[in-house]
Write an enzyme that holds these catalytic residues in place. Structure first.
Site, mmCIF file in Angstrom:
data_model
loop_
_atom_site.group_PDB
_atom_site.id
_atom_site.type_symbol
_atom_site.label_atom_id
_atom_site.label_comp_id
_atom_site.label_asym_id
_atom_site.label_seq_id
_atom_site.Cartn_x
_atom_site.Cartn_y
_atom_site.Cartn_z
ATOM 1 N N THR A 214 -11.676 29.338 32.454
ATOM 2 C CA THR A 214 -13.136 29.802 33.014
ATOM 3 C C THR A 214 -13.629 30.309 31.435
ATOM 4 O O THR A 214 -13.191 31.420 31.454
ATOM 5 C CB THR A 214 -13.735 29.570 33.902
ATOM 6 O OG1 THR A 214 -14.676 29.604 33.648
ATOM 7 C CG2 THR A 214 -13.223 31.003 34.527
ATOM 8 N N ASP A 215 -14.718 30.462 31.059
ATOM 9 C CA ASP A 215 -15.093 31.189 30.109
ATOM 10 C C ASP A 215 -16.005 32.602 31.083
ATOM 11 O O ASP A 215 -16.112 33.246 30.471
ATOM 12 C CB ASP A 215 -16.674 30.528 29.957
ATOM 13 C CG ASP A 215 -17.730 29.539 30.659
ATOM 14 O OD1 ASP A 215 -17.340 30.048 32.081
ATOM 15 O OD2 ASP A 215 -18.682 29.434 30.200
ATOM 16 N N GLU A 216 -15.288 32.634 32.039
ATOM 17 C CA GLU A 216 -16.344 33.616 33.399
ATOM 18 C C GLU A 216 -15.310 34.771 33.319
ATOM 19 O O GLU A 216 -15.790 35.999 33.301
ATOM 20 C CB GLU A 216 -16.086 32.763 34.900
ATOM 21 C CG GLU A 216 -17.194 31.200 34.920
ATOM 22 C CD GLU A 216 -18.358 31.596 36.330
ATOM 23 O OE1 GLU A 216 -18.229 32.531 36.991
ATOM 24 O OE2 GLU A 216 -18.298 30.405 36.055
ATOM 25 N N TYR B 259 -14.648 35.447 42.275
ATOM 26 C CA TYR B 259 -13.575 34.574 41.356
ATOM 27 C C TYR B 259 -13.158 34.697 40.146
ATOM 28 O O TYR B 259 -12.251 33.927 39.688
ATOM 29 C CB TYR B 259 -14.778 33.301 41.062
ATOM 30 C CG TYR B 259 -14.646 31.831 40.588
ATOM 31 C CD1 TYR B 259 -13.510 31.504 40.387
ATOM 32 C CD2 TYR B 259 -14.882 31.232 39.065
ATOM 33 C CE1 TYR B 259 -12.762 30.358 39.740
ATOM 34 C CE2 TYR B 259 -14.915 30.476 38.380
ATOM 35 C CZ TYR B 259 -13.568 30.045 38.285
ATOM 36 O OH TYR B 259 -13.345 28.843 37.858
ATOM 37 N N LYS C 269 -9.757 34.095 38.470
ATOM 38 C CA LYS C 269 -9.005 33.561 37.202
ATOM 39 C C LYS C 269 -8.437 34.885 35.640
ATOM 40 O O LYS C 269 -7.425 34.213 35.418
ATOM 41 C CB LYS C 269 -10.546 32.823 36.507
ATOM 42 C CG LYS C 269 -10.602 31.722 37.417
ATOM 43 C CD LYS C 269 -9.226 30.520 37.983
ATOM 44 C CE LYS C 269 -9.390 30.074 36.366
ATOM 45 N NZ LYS C 269 -8.829 28.933 36.690
HETATM 46 P P1 NAD Z 1 -12.723 21.436 42.255
HETATM 47 O O1 NAD Z 1 -12.878 22.801 43.649
HETATM 48 O O2 NAD Z 1 -13.222 20.831 42.457
HETATM 49 O O3 NAD Z 1 -10.870 21.364 42.461
HETATM 50 C C1 NAD Z 1 -9.742 21.922 42.840
HETATM 51 C C2 NAD Z 1 -8.729 21.789 43.203
HETATM 52 O O4 NAD Z 1 -7.678 22.079 44.006
HETATM 53 C C3 NAD Z 1 -8.983 20.739 45.029
HETATM 54 O O5 NAD Z 1 -8.537 19.199 44.499
HETATM 55 C C4 NAD Z 1 -8.352 21.492 45.742
HETATM 56 O O6 NAD Z 1 -7.405 20.607 46.762
HETATM 57 C C5 NAD Z 1 -7.203 21.850 45.076
HETATM 58 N N1 NAD Z 1 -6.061 22.501 45.280
HETATM 59 C C6 NAD Z 1 -6.903 24.456 45.878
HETATM 60 N N2 NAD Z 1 -6.119 25.099 46.334
HETATM 61 C C7 NAD Z 1 -4.207 24.266 46.342
HETATM 62 C C8 NAD Z 1 -3.162 24.780 46.395
HETATM 63 N N3 NAD Z 1 -3.415 25.560 46.806
HETATM 64 N N4 NAD Z 1 -2.542 23.907 46.402
HETATM 65 C C9 NAD Z 1 -2.868 22.524 45.503
HETATM 66 N N5 NAD Z 1 -4.194 21.851 45.500
HETATM 67 C C10 NAD Z 1 -5.169 23.191 45.602
HETATM 68 O O7 NAD Z 1 -12.187 22.235 41.158
HETATM 69 P P2 NAD Z 1 -12.804 22.205 39.422
HETATM 70 O O8 NAD Z 1 -14.302 22.610 39.137
HETATM 71 O O9 NAD Z 1 -12.308 20.820 39.353
HETATM 72 O O10 NAD Z 1 -11.891 23.402 38.760
HETATM 73 C C11 NAD Z 1 -10.600 22.961 38.612
HETATM 74 C C12 NAD Z 1 -10.369 24.301 37.260
HETATM 75 O O11 NAD Z 1 -10.661 24.152 35.878
HETATM 76 C C13 NAD Z 1 -10.246 25.664 38.470
HETATM 77 O O12 NAD Z 1 -9.166 25.599 37.969
HETATM 78 C C14 NAD Z 1 -11.009 25.440 37.709
HETATM 79 O O13 NAD Z 1 -11.150 27.136 38.045
HETATM 80 C C15 NAD Z 1 -11.559 25.469 36.361
HETATM 81 N N6 NAD Z 1 -12.992 24.983 35.487
HETATM 82 C C16 NAD Z 1 -13.523 24.597 36.407
HETATM 83 C C17 NAD Z 1 -14.790 24.272 35.575
HETATM 84 C C18 NAD Z 1 -15.801 23.641 36.159
HETATM 85 O O14 NAD Z 1 -17.073 24.161 35.365
HETATM 86 N N7 NAD Z 1 -16.214 23.445 37.353
HETATM 87 C C19 NAD Z 1 -15.045 25.290 34.536
HETATM 88 C C20 NAD Z 1 -14.324 25.610 33.458
HETATM 89 C C21 NAD Z 1 -12.768 25.605 34.433
HETATM 90 P P1 TYD Z 2 -23.192 27.013 39.794
HETATM 91 O O1 TYD Z 2 -22.682 25.772 39.763
HETATM 92 O O2 TYD Z 2 -22.164 27.287 41.385
HETATM 93 O O3 TYD Z 2 -22.195 27.005 38.315
HETATM 94 P P2 TYD Z 2 -21.065 28.439 37.956
HETATM 95 O O4 TYD Z 2 -21.478 30.534 38.713
HETATM 96 O O5 TYD Z 2 -20.000 28.697 37.836
HETATM 97 O O6 TYD Z 2 -22.121 28.600 36.722
HETATM 98 O O7 TYD Z 2 -24.043 27.299 38.829
HETATM 99 C C1 TYD Z 2 -24.494 27.450 38.182
HETATM 100 C C2 TYD Z 2 -25.879 28.224 38.032
HETATM 101 O O8 TYD Z 2 -26.637 27.337 39.266
HETATM 102 C C3 TYD Z 2 -25.293 28.893 38.280
HETATM 103 O O9 TYD Z 2 -26.007 30.044 37.086
HETATM 104 C C4 TYD Z 2 -26.448 29.356 39.881
HETATM 105 C C5 TYD Z 2 -26.933 28.585 39.496
HETATM 106 N N1 TYD Z 2 -27.305 27.866 40.764
HETATM 107 C C6 TYD Z 2 -28.416 27.542 41.509
HETATM 108 O O10 TYD Z 2 -30.171 28.371 41.123
HETATM 109 N N2 TYD Z 2 -28.610 27.251 42.610
HETATM 110 C C7 TYD Z 2 -27.619 27.302 43.486
HETATM 111 O O11 TYD Z 2 -28.273 26.601 44.563
HETATM 112 C C8 TYD Z 2 -26.248 27.182 43.092
HETATM 113 C C9 TYD Z 2 -25.084 25.971 43.864
HETATM 114 C C10 TYD Z 2 -26.728 27.067 41.665
#
Ligand code: NAD
Ligand code: TYD
Length: 346
Positions: free
Chosen positions: A128-130, A154, A158
Protein backbone atom coordinates in the site's frame (compact mmCIF):
# COMPACT_ATOMS: atom_id res chain seq x y z
CA UNK A 1 0.10 -20.19 -15.02
CA UNK A 2 -1.33 -21.79 -11.90
CA UNK A 3 -2.19 -19.05 -9.44
CA UNK A 4 -2.81 -18.99 -5.70
CA UNK A 5 -4.67 -15.84 -4.59
CA UNK A 6 -4.59 -15.23 -0.84
CA UNK A 7 -7.53 -13.24 0.56
CA UNK A 8 -9.63 -13.86 -2.56
CA UNK A 9 -12.92 -13.44 -0.69
CA UNK A 10 -11.99 -9.90 0.35
CA UNK A 11 -12.67 -6.71 -1.57
CA UNK A 12 -9.66 -6.50 -3.92
CA UNK A 13 -8.91 -10.24 -3.90
CA UNK A 14 -12.35 -11.12 -5.30
CA UNK A 15 -11.79 -8.78 -8.27
CA UNK A 16 -8.29 -10.17 -8.80
CA UNK A 17 -9.71 -13.73 -8.93
CA UNK A 18 -12.36 -12.71 -11.48
CA UNK A 19 -9.86 -10.85 -13.68
CA UNK A 20 -7.21 -13.57 -13.47
CA UNK A 21 -9.76 -16.00 -14.90
CA UNK A 22 -10.07 -13.73 -17.96
CA UNK A 23 -6.44 -14.48 -18.90
CA UNK A 24 -6.58 -17.38 -21.39
CA UNK A 25 -3.33 -19.15 -20.39
CA UNK A 26 -4.27 -19.24 -16.71
CA UNK A 27 -4.90 -22.92 -15.96
CA UNK A 28 -5.94 -22.68 -12.33
CA UNK A 29 -6.93 -20.05 -9.75
CA UNK A 30 -6.99 -21.24 -6.14
CA UNK A 31 -8.47 -18.83 -3.59
CA UNK A 32 -7.15 -19.36 -0.05
CA UNK A 33 -9.11 -17.32 2.47
CA UNK A 34 -9.71 -17.80 6.20
CA UNK A 35 -12.95 -15.76 6.01
CA UNK A 36 -12.31 -13.16 8.70
CA UNK A 37 -14.95 -10.47 9.28
CA UNK A 38 -14.02 -8.82 5.93
CA UNK A 39 -13.93 -12.00 3.83
CA UNK A 40 -17.22 -13.03 2.22
CA UNK A 41 -17.82 -16.08 0.03
CA UNK A 42 -20.61 -14.05 -1.66
CA UNK A 43 -17.91 -11.85 -3.20
CA UNK A 44 -17.03 -14.80 -5.43
CA UNK A 45 -20.45 -16.45 -5.71
CA UNK A 46 -20.85 -15.36 -9.35
CA UNK A 47 -17.73 -17.26 -10.45
CA UNK A 48 -18.63 -20.43 -12.35
CA UNK A 49 -15.36 -21.58 -13.89
CA UNK A 50 -13.94 -25.07 -13.60
CA UNK A 51 -10.42 -23.54 -13.27
CA UNK A 52 -11.46 -21.85 -9.98
CA UNK A 53 -11.35 -23.50 -6.56
CA UNK A 54 -11.88 -22.07 -3.06
CA UNK A 55 -10.01 -23.36 -0.02
CA UNK A 56 -11.09 -22.22 3.44
CA UNK A 57 -7.83 -21.88 5.36
CA UNK A 58 -5.18 -19.52 6.68
CA UNK A 59 -1.92 -18.21 5.23
CA UNK A 60 -0.51 -18.82 8.70
CA UNK A 61 -0.83 -22.58 8.13
CA UNK A 62 2.50 -23.51 6.50
CA UNK A 63 1.70 -27.18 5.94
CA UNK A 64 -1.55 -26.26 4.15
CA UNK A 65 0.36 -23.80 1.94
CA UNK A 66 3.00 -26.38 1.03
CA UNK A 67 0.32 -28.96 0.27
CA UNK A 68 -1.48 -26.48 -2.04
CA UNK A 69 1.80 -25.52 -3.73
CA UNK A 70 2.59 -29.15 -4.42
CA UNK A 71 -0.76 -30.70 -5.29
CA UNK A 72 -1.89 -27.72 -7.38
CA UNK A 73 1.56 -27.13 -8.91
CA UNK A 74 1.28 -23.41 -8.11
CA UNK A 75 3.57 -21.16 -10.16
CA UNK A 76 2.60 -17.76 -8.72
CA UNK A 77 1.16 -16.43 -5.46
CA UNK A 78 -0.83 -13.18 -5.53
CA UNK A 79 -0.70 -12.27 -1.85
CA UNK A 80 -3.55 -10.04 -0.74
CA UNK A 81 -4.69 -11.62 2.55
CA UNK A 82 -4.36 -9.04 5.30
CA UNK A 83 -5.91 -7.12 8.13
CA UNK A 84 -6.60 -3.95 6.18
CA UNK A 85 -8.38 -1.29 8.27
CA UNK A 86 -6.35 1.50 9.91
CA UNK A 87 -8.95 2.22 12.62
CA UNK A 88 -8.95 -1.43 13.74
CA UNK A 89 -5.14 -1.38 13.91
CA UNK A 90 -5.36 1.59 16.27
CA UNK A 91 -7.70 -0.36 18.57
CA UNK A 92 -5.68 -3.59 18.48
CA UNK A 93 -2.50 -4.25 16.52
CA UNK A 94 -2.10 -7.96 17.38
CA UNK A 95 -4.14 -9.42 14.50
CA UNK A 96 -2.24 -7.11 12.12
CA UNK A 97 1.13 -8.44 13.33
CA UNK A 98 -0.16 -12.03 13.14
CA UNK A 99 -1.61 -11.78 9.63
CA UNK A 100 0.38 -9.10 7.85
CA UNK A 101 3.84 -9.89 9.22
CA UNK A 102 3.71 -13.48 10.50
CA UNK A 103 1.38 -14.63 7.68
CA UNK A 104 3.77 -13.16 5.09
CA UNK A 105 6.69 -14.86 6.87
CA UNK A 106 4.90 -18.22 6.53
CA UNK A 107 4.26 -17.62 2.81
CA UNK A 108 7.92 -16.68 2.25
CA UNK A 109 9.26 -19.73 4.09
CA UNK A 110 6.83 -22.01 2.26
CA UNK A 111 7.96 -20.59 -1.10
CA UNK A 112 11.57 -21.07 -0.03
CA UNK A 113 10.94 -24.68 0.98
CA UNK A 114 9.31 -25.38 -2.39
CA UNK A 115 12.25 -23.70 -4.17
CA UNK A 116 14.65 -26.05 -2.36
CA UNK A 117 12.56 -28.95 -3.64
CA UNK A 118 12.89 -27.60 -7.18
CA UNK A 119 9.53 -25.81 -7.54
CA UNK A 120 9.92 -22.12 -8.52
CA UNK A 121 7.06 -19.91 -7.35
CA UNK A 122 6.78 -16.17 -8.10
CA UNK A 123 5.32 -13.92 -5.41
CA UNK A 124 3.37 -10.73 -6.05
CA UNK A 125 3.20 -9.08 -2.64
CA UNK A 126 0.34 -6.57 -2.59
CA UNK A 127 1.19 -3.56 -0.45
CA UNK A 128 0.00 0.00 0.00
CA UNK A 129 0.94 3.66 -0.42
CA UNK A 130 0.56 4.02 3.35
CA UNK A 131 4.04 2.55 3.87
CA UNK A 132 5.49 5.82 2.49
CA UNK A 133 3.84 7.95 5.20
CA UNK A 134 2.07 11.27 4.69
CA UNK A 135 2.68 14.10 2.19
CA UNK A 136 2.61 17.88 2.79
CA UNK A 137 0.28 19.82 0.44
CA UNK A 138 3.01 20.79 -2.07
CA UNK A 139 5.10 17.60 -1.95
CA UNK A 140 5.44 15.62 -5.19
CA UNK A 141 3.65 12.26 -5.40
CA UNK A 142 5.34 9.19 -3.94
CA UNK A 143 7.67 7.27 -6.24
CA UNK A 144 9.18 3.83 -5.69
CA UNK A 145 12.31 5.64 -4.40
CA UNK A 146 10.57 7.20 -1.39
CA UNK A 147 11.82 5.78 1.91
CA UNK A 148 9.43 3.73 4.04
CA UNK A 149 7.92 5.92 6.75
CA UNK A 150 4.78 4.19 8.12
CA UNK A 151 2.85 6.29 10.61
CA UNK A 152 0.01 4.04 11.82
CA UNK A 153 0.07 0.44 13.07
CA UNK A 154 -1.53 -0.99 9.90
CA UNK A 155 1.04 0.75 7.70
CA UNK A 156 3.87 -0.40 9.99
CA UNK A 157 2.86 -4.05 9.61
CA UNK A 158 2.60 -3.68 5.82
CA UNK A 159 6.04 -2.01 5.69
CA UNK A 160 7.49 -4.81 7.84
CA UNK A 161 6.08 -7.42 5.46
CA UNK A 162 7.50 -5.52 2.45
CA UNK A 163 10.94 -5.55 4.08
CA UNK A 164 10.69 -9.27 4.82
CA UNK A 165 9.92 -9.89 1.15
CA UNK A 166 12.94 -7.82 0.08
CA UNK A 167 15.15 -9.62 2.61
CA UNK A 168 14.07 -13.02 1.19
CA UNK A 169 14.79 -11.81 -2.34
CA UNK A 170 18.26 -10.67 -1.33
CA UNK A 171 19.18 -13.53 1.00
CA UNK A 172 17.39 -16.53 -0.47
CA UNK A 173 16.95 -15.38 -4.08
CA UNK A 174 13.21 -15.95 -4.19
CA UNK A 175 11.35 -14.35 -7.11
CA UNK A 176 9.10 -11.54 -5.87
CA UNK A 177 7.71 -8.13 -6.79
CA UNK A 178 6.04 -5.69 -4.40
CA UNK A 179 3.10 -3.61 -5.63
CA UNK A 180 1.97 -0.51 -3.74
CA UNK A 181 -1.36 1.09 -4.52
CA UNK A 182 -3.41 4.07 -3.37
CA UNK A 183 -6.93 3.91 -1.84
CA UNK A 184 -9.28 1.59 -3.75
CA UNK A 185 -13.03 1.99 -4.23
CA UNK A 186 -15.62 -0.10 -6.06
CA UNK A 187 -18.15 -2.91 -5.57
CA UNK A 188 -17.74 -5.44 -2.71
CA UNK A 189 -15.76 -3.19 -0.35
CA UNK A 190 -16.43 -3.89 3.32
CA UNK A 191 -18.39 -0.92 4.73
CA UNK A 192 -15.89 0.03 7.41
CA UNK A 193 -13.97 2.02 4.75
CA UNK A 194 -14.93 5.58 3.79
CA UNK A 195 -16.86 5.16 0.53
CA UNK A 196 -19.09 2.15 1.31
CA UNK A 197 -19.67 3.33 4.90
CA UNK A 198 -20.81 6.77 3.73
CA UNK A 199 -22.89 5.33 0.87
CA UNK A 200 -24.78 2.89 3.08
CA UNK A 201 -25.30 5.44 5.85
CA UNK A 202 -26.43 8.07 3.35
CA UNK A 203 -28.99 5.65 1.86
CA UNK A 204 -30.27 4.72 5.34
CA UNK A 205 -30.64 8.34 6.48
CA UNK A 206 -27.92 7.78 9.12
CA UNK A 207 -25.17 10.20 10.14
CA UNK A 208 -22.00 10.52 8.04
CA UNK A 209 -19.02 10.63 10.44
CA UNK A 210 -16.26 12.82 8.96
CA UNK A 211 -12.98 12.68 10.90
CA UNK A 212 -11.41 16.03 11.90
CA UNK A 213 -11.83 18.79 9.30
CA UNK A 214 -12.51 16.32 6.44
CA UNK A 215 -9.75 17.88 4.33
CA UNK A 216 -7.49 14.81 4.28
CA UNK A 217 -6.58 13.74 0.76
CA UNK A 218 -6.39 10.27 -0.76
CA UNK A 219 -5.63 9.30 -4.39
CA UNK A 220 -8.64 7.15 -5.29
CA UNK A 221 -8.37 4.29 -7.77
CA UNK A 222 -11.08 1.92 -8.98
CA UNK A 223 -10.53 -1.65 -7.78
CA UNK A 224 -10.62 -2.97 -11.36
CA UNK A 225 -7.69 -0.73 -12.34
CA UNK A 226 -5.72 -1.92 -9.29
CA UNK A 227 -6.52 -5.58 -9.99
CA UNK A 228 -5.33 -5.13 -13.60
CA UNK A 229 -2.14 -3.60 -12.24
CA UNK A 230 -1.50 -6.63 -10.00
CA UNK A 231 -1.97 -8.96 -12.98
CA UNK A 232 0.30 -6.75 -15.15
CA UNK A 233 2.98 -7.02 -12.44
CA UNK A 234 2.56 -10.82 -12.43
CA UNK A 235 3.01 -10.97 -16.21
CA UNK A 236 5.85 -8.39 -16.05
CA UNK A 237 7.80 -10.58 -13.63
CA UNK A 238 7.16 -13.71 -15.72
CA UNK A 239 8.27 -11.98 -18.92
CA UNK A 240 11.34 -10.32 -17.38
CA UNK A 241 10.10 -6.73 -17.65
CA UNK A 242 10.32 -6.54 -13.86
CA UNK A 243 13.20 -8.09 -11.94
CA UNK A 244 12.89 -9.82 -8.61
CA UNK A 245 12.93 -7.37 -5.68
CA UNK A 246 11.43 -4.50 -7.67
CA UNK A 247 8.64 -2.29 -6.37
CA UNK A 248 5.91 -0.86 -8.58
CA UNK A 249 3.40 1.82 -7.58
CA UNK A 250 -0.19 2.16 -8.81
CA UNK A 251 -2.34 5.29 -8.47
CA UNK A 252 -4.88 7.26 -10.47
CA UNK A 253 -4.15 10.99 -9.98
CA UNK A 254 -7.53 11.42 -8.25
CA UNK A 255 -6.49 13.49 -5.23
CA UNK A 256 -9.74 14.34 -3.48
CA UNK A 257 -10.60 15.63 0.00
CA UNK A 258 -12.78 13.34 2.10
CA UNK A 259 -15.48 15.98 2.54
CA UNK A 260 -15.82 16.39 -1.22
CA UNK A 261 -16.40 12.64 -1.56
CA UNK A 262 -19.04 12.69 1.18
CA UNK A 263 -20.83 15.57 -0.56
CA UNK A 264 -20.77 13.71 -3.88
CA UNK A 265 -22.23 10.61 -2.20
CA UNK A 266 -24.99 12.77 -0.67
CA UNK A 267 -25.91 13.98 -4.18
CA UNK A 268 -25.83 10.47 -5.66
CA UNK A 269 -28.09 9.05 -2.93
CA UNK A 270 -30.41 12.06 -2.50
CA UNK A 271 -29.35 12.26 1.14
CA UNK A 272 -29.16 15.47 3.19
CA UNK A 273 -26.17 17.70 4.02
CA UNK A 274 -27.45 17.70 7.63
CA UNK A 275 -26.45 14.00 7.88
CA UNK A 276 -22.76 15.09 7.93
CA UNK A 277 -21.30 14.92 11.46
CA UNK A 278 -17.77 16.11 12.09
CA UNK A 279 -16.30 13.75 14.70
CA UNK A 280 -13.04 13.45 16.64
CA UNK A 281 -10.09 12.94 14.30
CA UNK A 282 -8.38 9.57 13.87
CA UNK A 283 -5.19 9.56 16.02
CA UNK A 284 -2.07 9.99 13.86
CA UNK A 285 -4.26 10.65 10.80
CA UNK A 286 -2.15 10.88 7.61
CA UNK A 287 -2.99 14.11 5.80
CA UNK A 288 -2.29 13.32 2.17
CA UNK A 289 -1.37 10.37 -0.06
CA UNK A 290 -0.64 10.59 -3.80
CA UNK A 291 0.98 7.93 -5.96
CA UNK A 292 3.25 8.51 -8.95
CA UNK A 293 2.79 5.62 -11.38
CA UNK A 294 5.23 6.50 -14.18
CA UNK A 295 7.12 3.22 -13.69
CA UNK A 296 3.98 1.10 -14.12
CA UNK A 297 3.11 3.11 -17.22
CA UNK A 298 6.57 2.83 -18.76
CA UNK A 299 7.51 -0.74 -17.87
CA UNK A 300 4.15 -2.50 -17.74
CA UNK A 301 2.16 -0.33 -20.14
CA UNK A 302 -0.41 0.03 -17.36
CA UNK A 303 -2.61 3.11 -16.80
CA UNK A 304 -5.78 3.58 -14.79
CA UNK A 305 -8.78 3.57 -17.11
CA UNK A 306 -11.83 4.22 -14.95
CA UNK A 307 -12.65 7.89 -14.64
CA UNK A 308 -13.48 9.03 -11.07
CA UNK A 309 -16.97 10.57 -11.57
CA UNK A 310 -18.15 7.57 -13.56
CA UNK A 311 -16.46 5.09 -11.21
CA UNK A 312 -17.98 6.64 -8.08
CA UNK A 313 -21.47 6.84 -9.61
CA UNK A 314 -21.44 3.17 -10.70
CA UNK A 315 -20.04 2.14 -7.31
CA UNK A 316 -22.85 3.94 -5.42
CA UNK A 317 -25.32 2.35 -7.86
CA UNK A 318 -23.86 -1.08 -7.06
CA UNK A 319 -24.50 -0.59 -3.31
CA UNK A 320 -28.06 0.58 -4.09
CA UNK A 321 -28.74 -2.49 -6.24
CA UNK A 322 -27.12 -5.07 -3.96
CA UNK A 323 -29.18 -4.68 -0.83
CA UNK A 324 -28.92 -8.42 -0.09
CA UNK A 325 -25.10 -8.20 -0.02
CA UNK A 326 -25.29 -5.06 2.13
CA UNK A 327 -27.70 -6.71 4.57
CA UNK A 328 -25.66 -9.89 4.87
CA UNK A 329 -22.56 -7.84 5.64
CA UNK A 330 -23.99 -5.25 8.00
CA UNK A 331 -25.50 -7.64 10.52
CA UNK A 332 -24.15 -8.95 13.84
CA UNK A 333 -20.52 -8.16 14.45
CA UNK A 334 -20.56 -5.24 12.00
CA UNK A 335 -23.07 -3.43 14.21
CA UNK A 336 -20.81 -4.04 17.24
CA UNK A 337 -17.88 -2.47 15.34
CA UNK A 338 -19.92 0.61 14.38
CA UNK A 339 -21.16 1.03 17.96
CA UNK A 340 -17.65 0.65 19.37
CA UNK A 341 -16.00 2.95 16.79
CA UNK A 342 -18.58 5.74 16.49
CA UNK A 343 -20.56 5.49 19.75
CA UNK A 344 -23.79 7.47 19.44
CA UNK A 345 -22.56 9.45 16.39
CA UNK A 346 -24.28 7.19 13.88
P1 NAD B 1 -10.10 -6.89 2.84
O1 NAD B 1 -10.03 -6.64 4.31
O2 NAD B 1 -11.35 -6.56 2.10
O3 NAD B 1 -9.78 -8.42 2.53
C1 NAD B 1 -8.81 -9.14 3.21
C2 NAD B 1 -9.08 -10.63 2.96
O4 NAD B 1 -8.02 -11.39 3.57
C3 NAD B 1 -10.38 -11.14 3.58
O5 NAD B 1 -11.08 -11.93 2.65
C4 NAD B 1 -9.93 -11.98 4.77
O6 NAD B 1 -10.82 -13.02 5.09
C5 NAD B 1 -8.60 -12.50 4.25
N1 NAD B 1 -7.68 -12.93 5.31
C6 NAD B 1 -7.34 -12.24 6.44
N2 NAD B 1 -6.49 -12.96 7.19
C7 NAD B 1 -6.26 -14.12 6.51
C8 NAD B 1 -5.46 -15.27 6.74
N3 NAD B 1 -4.72 -15.38 7.85
N4 NAD B 1 -5.47 -16.26 5.83
C9 NAD B 1 -6.22 -16.18 4.70
N5 NAD B 1 -7.01 -15.11 4.43
C10 NAD B 1 -7.03 -14.11 5.32
O7 NAD B 1 -8.85 -6.11 2.24
P2 NAD B 1 -8.66 -5.43 0.82
O8 NAD B 1 -9.08 -4.01 0.90
O9 NAD B 1 -9.25 -6.30 -0.22
O10 NAD B 1 -7.08 -5.44 0.72
C11 NAD B 1 -6.38 -6.54 0.13
C12 NAD B 1 -4.90 -6.25 0.12
O11 NAD B 1 -4.64 -5.05 -0.61
C13 NAD B 1 -4.30 -6.04 1.51
O12 NAD B 1 -3.04 -6.64 1.55
C14 NAD B 1 -4.18 -4.52 1.63
O13 NAD B 1 -3.12 -4.16 2.49
C15 NAD B 1 -3.88 -4.15 0.18
N6 NAD B 1 -4.29 -2.80 -0.23
C16 NAD B 1 -5.56 -2.35 0.00
C17 NAD B 1 -5.95 -1.08 -0.43
C18 NAD B 1 -7.36 -0.58 -0.21
O14 NAD B 1 -7.64 0.59 -0.50
N7 NAD B 1 -8.29 -1.40 0.25
C19 NAD B 1 -5.03 -0.26 -1.06
C20 NAD B 1 -3.71 -0.75 -1.29
C21 NAD B 1 -3.37 -2.02 -0.87
P1 TYD C 1 -10.32 4.63 4.94
O1 TYD C 1 -11.35 4.24 3.95
O2 TYD C 1 -10.37 4.04 6.31
O3 TYD C 1 -8.90 4.36 4.25
P2 TYD C 1 -7.41 4.78 4.73
O4 TYD C 1 -7.43 5.08 6.17
O5 TYD C 1 -6.65 3.54 4.42
O6 TYD C 1 -7.03 5.94 3.86
O7 TYD C 1 -10.35 6.20 5.12
C1 TYD C 1 -10.21 7.09 4.01
C2 TYD C 1 -10.23 8.50 4.56
O8 TYD C 1 -11.53 8.77 5.11
C3 TYD C 1 -9.24 8.72 5.71
O9 TYD C 1 -8.71 10.04 5.61
C4 TYD C 1 -10.11 8.60 6.95
C5 TYD C 1 -11.46 9.13 6.49
N1 TYD C 1 -12.64 8.57 7.20
C6 TYD C 1 -13.58 9.42 7.78
O10 TYD C 1 -13.47 10.66 7.74
N2 TYD C 1 -14.64 8.84 8.43
C7 TYD C 1 -14.82 7.51 8.51
O11 TYD C 1 -15.81 7.04 9.14
C8 TYD C 1 -13.85 6.65 7.88
C9 TYD C 1 -14.00 5.15 7.94
C10 TYD C 1 -12.78 7.23 7.23
Amino acid sequence: MRILVTGGCGFIGSHVVRQALMIPNVERVINLDSLTYSGHPQNCSDIYDSRYYFIHGSINDGSLLREIFQTEQISVVLHLAAESHVDRSINSVKPFVETNIEGTRVILESILESKRLGQEIDLIHVSTDEVYGSLAPDDPSFTEQNPLNPRNPYAATKAASDMLVQAFVNTHEISAVITRCSNNYGPNQFPEKLIPLMTINAMNGDNLPVYGDGKQIRDWIHVIDHSNGILCAMLGLKMGRLSTGEVVNFGASNEIENIEIVQKIIQLTNAKESQIKYVKDRPGHDRRYAMGFQKAKKILGWSPEIEWDEGLATTVEWYKENSEWVESITSGKYRDWIKNQYGKTI
